[in-house]
Design a protein around this motif. Sequence first.
Motif, PDB file in Angstrom:
ATOM      1  N   ILE A 159      -4.524   5.214  -6.547  1.00 23.45           N
ATOM      2  CA  ILE A 159      -5.324   5.603  -5.382  1.00 23.45           C
ATOM      3  C   ILE A 159      -6.259   4.460  -4.982  1.00 23.45           C
ATOM      4  O   ILE A 159      -6.394   4.126  -3.793  1.00 23.45           O
TER       5      ILE A 159
ATOM      6  N   ILE B  96       0.812   4.277  -2.650  1.00 29.96           N
ATOM      7  CA  ILE B  96       0.660   5.685  -2.239  1.00 29.96           C
ATOM      8  C   ILE B  96       1.753   6.512  -2.905  1.00 29.96           C
ATOM      9  O   ILE B  96       1.496   7.593  -3.449  1.00 29.96           O
TER      10      ILE B  96
ATOM     11  N   SER C 165      -4.228   1.619  -3.498  1.00 30.65           N
ATOM     12  CA  SER C 165      -3.771   2.030  -2.159  1.00 30.65           C
ATOM     13  C   SER C 165      -4.879   1.834  -1.138  1.00 30.65           C
ATOM     14  O   SER C 165      -4.644   1.298  -0.053  1.00 30.65           O
TER      15      SER C 165
ATOM     16  N   SER D 158       0.833  -1.216   0.000  1.00 32.55           N
ATOM     17  CA  SER D 158       0.000   0.000   0.000  1.00 32.55           C
ATOM     18  C   SER D 158       0.859   1.254   0.000  1.00 32.55           C
ATOM     19  O   SER D 158       0.527   2.241  -0.672  1.00 32.55           O
TER      20      SER D 158
ATOM     21  N   SER E 117       0.796   6.945  -6.410  1.00 28.54           N
ATOM     22  CA  SER E 117      -0.261   7.955  -6.547  1.00 28.54           C
ATOM     23  C   SER E 117       0.325   9.361  -6.579  1.00 28.54           C
ATOM     24  O   SER E 117      -0.078  10.196  -7.387  1.00 28.54           O
TER      25      SER E 117
END
Length: 161
Positions: free
Chosen positions: A144, A75, A147, A71, A78
């Motif tokens: 996103i 991120i 994530s 994750s 992103s």
Amino acid sequence: MLSIKNKYTLNIVLIFSIFALIAAYFIQYILGHEPCNLCLIERIPYFAAIILISLIFILNKHEKLISLIVSLFFIFGSVVSFYHFGIEQGFFSESLVCNLDNSSKATSTQDLLKQLEKKEISCKDVDFKILGLSLATFNTIISIIISAIMLKIVIHYDKNK
């Protein structure tokens, strides 16, 4: 032990990551659209997801920690994708990351001619679009979403055991 729901979700993220990289390499090598440096950096979370999620299935332990790391990679993806989108839209100016290949100096006239012949890839130029949107735009949205999915696995890990 992985719950069936988490295993299913991780399999989807793994398959999607493989598909995303195959698509990126297809666009690069088959369709002939050269990626900029930010495009190459945006592939890192997908490589990490393939390696780390495979590691979850191989080791069958540390699922929560590895899911958290995946994750965090997305991120990061992103943020980089949003920055790339901002450069394309003119919100941000190009940084040194976009011009990493321009640091080499020509030592002869032949080297100078080779550099002039080489097409310079700019992070602000959108060379390939799908449905009118750049790949950086799609990658921002997808990163996103992944994530959020991975963070949900981490947050609800103990409930799904």
